[in-house]
Design a protein around this motif. Structure first.
Motif, short mmCIF file in Angstrom:
data_model
loop_
_atom_site.label_atom_id
_atom_site.label_comp_id
_atom_site.label_asym_id
_atom_site.label_seq_id
_atom_site.Cartn_x
_atom_site.Cartn_y
_atom_site.Cartn_z
N ASN A 89 1.17 -1.41 -0.04
CA ASN A 89 0.08 -0.08 0.44
C ASN A 89 0.99 1.55 -0.32
O ASN A 89 0.78 2.14 -0.50
CB ASN A 89 -0.93 -0.03 1.10
N ARG A 90 1.52 1.06 0.61
CA ARG A 90 3.02 2.31 0.47
C ARG A 90 3.60 2.24 -0.77
O ARG A 90 3.72 3.91 -1.07
CB ARG A 90 3.93 2.47 1.15
N LEU A 91 3.94 1.21 -1.49
CA LEU A 91 5.01 1.61 -2.99
C LEU A 91 3.71 1.37 -4.16
O LEU A 91 4.25 2.37 -5.35
CB LEU A 91 4.80 0.04 -3.11
N ALA A 92 2.15 1.17 -3.45
CA ALA A 92 0.96 1.65 -4.52
C ALA A 92 0.75 2.19 -4.12
O ALA A 92 -0.96 1.63 -3.95
CB ALA A 92 0.55 0.79 -5.50
N PRO A 93 0.48 3.25 -3.59
CA PRO A 93 -0.82 4.26 -2.83
C PRO A 93 -1.92 4.51 -3.39
O PRO A 93 -1.89 4.67 -5.02
CB PRO A 93 0.20 5.41 -2.59
N GLU A 94 -3.71 4.65 -3.12
CA GLU A 94 -4.45 5.47 -3.83
C GLU A 94 -4.15 6.42 -4.02
O GLU A 94 -3.44 7.69 -3.48
CB GLU A 94 -5.60 5.10 -2.99
N ASN A 95 -5.91 7.16 -4.98
CA ASN A 95 -5.45 8.79 -4.81
C ASN A 95 -4.26 9.72 -5.40
O ASN A 95 -4.15 10.62 -5.14
CB ASN A 95 -6.54 8.72 -3.77
N GLU A 96 -2.78 9.39 -6.47
CA GLU A 96 -1.89 9.76 -6.67
C GLU A 96 -2.39 10.84 -7.46
O GLU A 96 -3.67 10.25 -8.88
CB GLU A 96 -1.19 8.84 -6.76
N HIS A 97 -2.03 11.48 -7.56
CA HIS A 97 -2.40 13.26 -8.41
C HIS A 97 -1.84 12.51 -9.63
O HIS A 97 -2.58 13.27 -10.28
CB HIS A 97 -2.36 13.89 -7.97
N TYR A 98 -1.01 12.24 -10.35
CA TYR A 98 -0.79 11.54 -11.72
C TYR A 98 -1.31 9.98 -12.41
O TYR A 98 -0.97 9.89 -13.13
CB TYR A 98 1.18 11.22 -11.88
N TYR A 99 -1.98 9.46 -11.71
CA TYR A 99 -3.07 8.76 -12.08
C TYR A 99 -3.76 9.29 -12.92
O TYR A 99 -4.43 9.66 -12.75
CB TYR A 99 -3.36 7.66 -10.63
N THR A 100 -3.45 8.56 -14.69
CA THR A 100 -4.71 8.85 -14.90
C THR A 100 -5.70 8.19 -15.32
O THR A 100 -6.85 8.03 -15.76
CB THR A 100 -4.50 9.20 -16.58
N HIS A 101 -5.84 6.75 -15.12
CA HIS A 101 -6.77 5.39 -14.58
C HIS A 101 -7.15 5.81 -13.71
O HIS A 101 -6.73 5.25 -12.78
CB HIS A 101 -5.61 4.41 -15.24
N THR A 102 -7.91 6.58 -13.45
CA THR A 102 -9.41 6.53 -12.68
C THR A 102 -10.28 6.09 -11.96
O THR A 102 -11.16 6.63 -11.21
CB THR A 102 -8.73 8.31 -12.00
N TYR A 103 -11.13 5.92 -13.42
CA TYR A 103 -12.71 5.73 -13.82
C TYR A 103 -13.35 4.52 -12.69
O TYR A 103 -14.48 4.22 -12.74
CB TYR A 103 -13.01 6.01 -15.20
N GLU A 104 -12.57 3.39 -12.63
CA GLU A 104 -12.61 2.01 -11.66
C GLU A 104 -12.70 2.60 -10.01
O GLU A 104 -12.64 1.94 -9.30
CB GLU A 104 -12.51 0.85 -12.41
N GLY A 105 -12.28 3.49 -10.18
CA GLY A 105 -12.08 3.69 -8.20
C GLY A 105 -10.77 4.09 -7.48
O GLY A 105 -9.56 3.79 -8.78
N PRO A 106 -9.75 4.48 -6.26
CA PRO A 106 -8.94 4.51 -6.42
C PRO A 106 -7.99 3.89 -5.92
O PRO A 106 -6.71 3.47 -6.15
CB PRO A 106 -9.19 5.56 -5.06
N ASP A 107 -9.38 2.52 -6.16
CA ASP A 107 -7.77 0.88 -5.45
C ASP A 107 -8.13 0.49 -6.94
O ASP A 107 -6.71 -0.59 -7.18
CB ASP A 107 -8.81 0.58 -4.46
N ASP A 108 -8.34 0.90 -8.32
CA ASP A 108 -7.51 0.43 -8.89
C ASP A 108 -6.98 -0.32 -9.62
O ASP A 108 -5.82 -0.44 -10.25
CB ASP A 108 -9.34 0.39 -9.99
N MET A 109 -5.95 0.94 -9.90
CA MET A 109 -4.74 1.58 -10.41
C MET A 109 -3.68 0.84 -9.37
O MET A 109 -2.78 0.04 -10.21
CB MET A 109 -4.72 3.15 -11.06
N PRO A 110 -3.39 1.03 -8.30
CA PRO A 110 -2.21 0.69 -7.40
C PRO A 110 -2.87 -0.80 -7.89
O PRO A 110 -1.75 -1.57 -7.73
CB PRO A 110 -3.00 1.32 -6.11
N ALA A 111 -3.96 -0.96 -7.61
CA ALA A 111 -4.00 -2.91 -7.34
C ALA A 111 -3.62 -3.56 -9.04
O ALA A 111 -2.81 -4.42 -9.04
CB ALA A 111 -5.68 -3.14 -8.32
N HIS A 112 -3.60 -3.02 -10.34
CA HIS A 112 -2.57 -3.17 -11.96
C HIS A 112 -1.43 -3.26 -11.00
O HIS A 112 -0.43 -4.36 -11.72
CB HIS A 112 -3.44 -2.66 -12.75
N ILE A 113 -0.75 -2.23 -10.62
CA ILE A 113 0.76 -1.81 -10.27
C ILE A 113 1.38 -3.30 -9.31
O ILE A 113 2.50 -4.05 -9.44
CB ILE A 113 0.87 -0.24 -9.54
#
Length: 139
Positions: free
Chosen positions: A68-92
């Motif tokens: 969770n520290r390595l791939a945190p939620e709600n980072e301002h630089y994420y562009t893939h955000t339409y599936e929720g704040p936990d989705d892009m970190p989940a992909h990482i």
């Protein structure tokens, strides 16, 4: 012998979960092999598999905290955000850990080390059941 089976894992809450027994219970075909390989593949881009400590549950808690520290939620630089704040970190997390494991089979059992177990990394708040394909090969 070649054998392939698809099944769904039970839905799990967010975190790292020891799923060795669940996988084995869904694979009675393991008993037919004296030597071989089991390839376990998770058919998702937002969850992962890994092999690690099976005895102390605090290891799984520490994994969750670290990733969770390595791939945190709600980072301002994420562009893939339409599936929720936990989705892009989940992909990482899925890319870092991977979606597949290949494990040896000996005398009808997964030949894991004494303290090894299969983990499901469920990084989503509501990931649901996860689809797995297991391919067995051996004799």
């Amino acid at each position: 012998m070649w054998f392939q089976k698809e099944f769904n894992l039970q839905a799990k809450p967010r975190g790292f979960h020891l799923i060795t027994d669940e996988i084995i219970s869904l694979l009675p075909e393991l008993n037919k092999l004296t030597m071989g390989l089991a390839h376990i593949h998770l058919q998702h881009t937002s969850a992962a598999l890994t092999l690690n400590e099976n005895a102390d549950p605090s290891v799984r808690v520490d994994f969750e905290r670290y990733f969770n520290r390595l791939a945190p939620e709600n980072e301002h630089y994420y562009t893939h955000t339409y599936e929720g704040p936990d989705d892009m970190p989940a992909h990482i997390k899925s890319s870092l850990l991977g979606a597949s494991l290949t494990l040896p089979i000996t005398n009808g059992r997964l030949n894991l080390g004494t303290w090894q177990g299969i983990y499901l990394c469920e990084p989503r708040d509501s990931g649901g059941s996860r689809r797995v394909v297991v391919t067995l090969q051996g004799e």
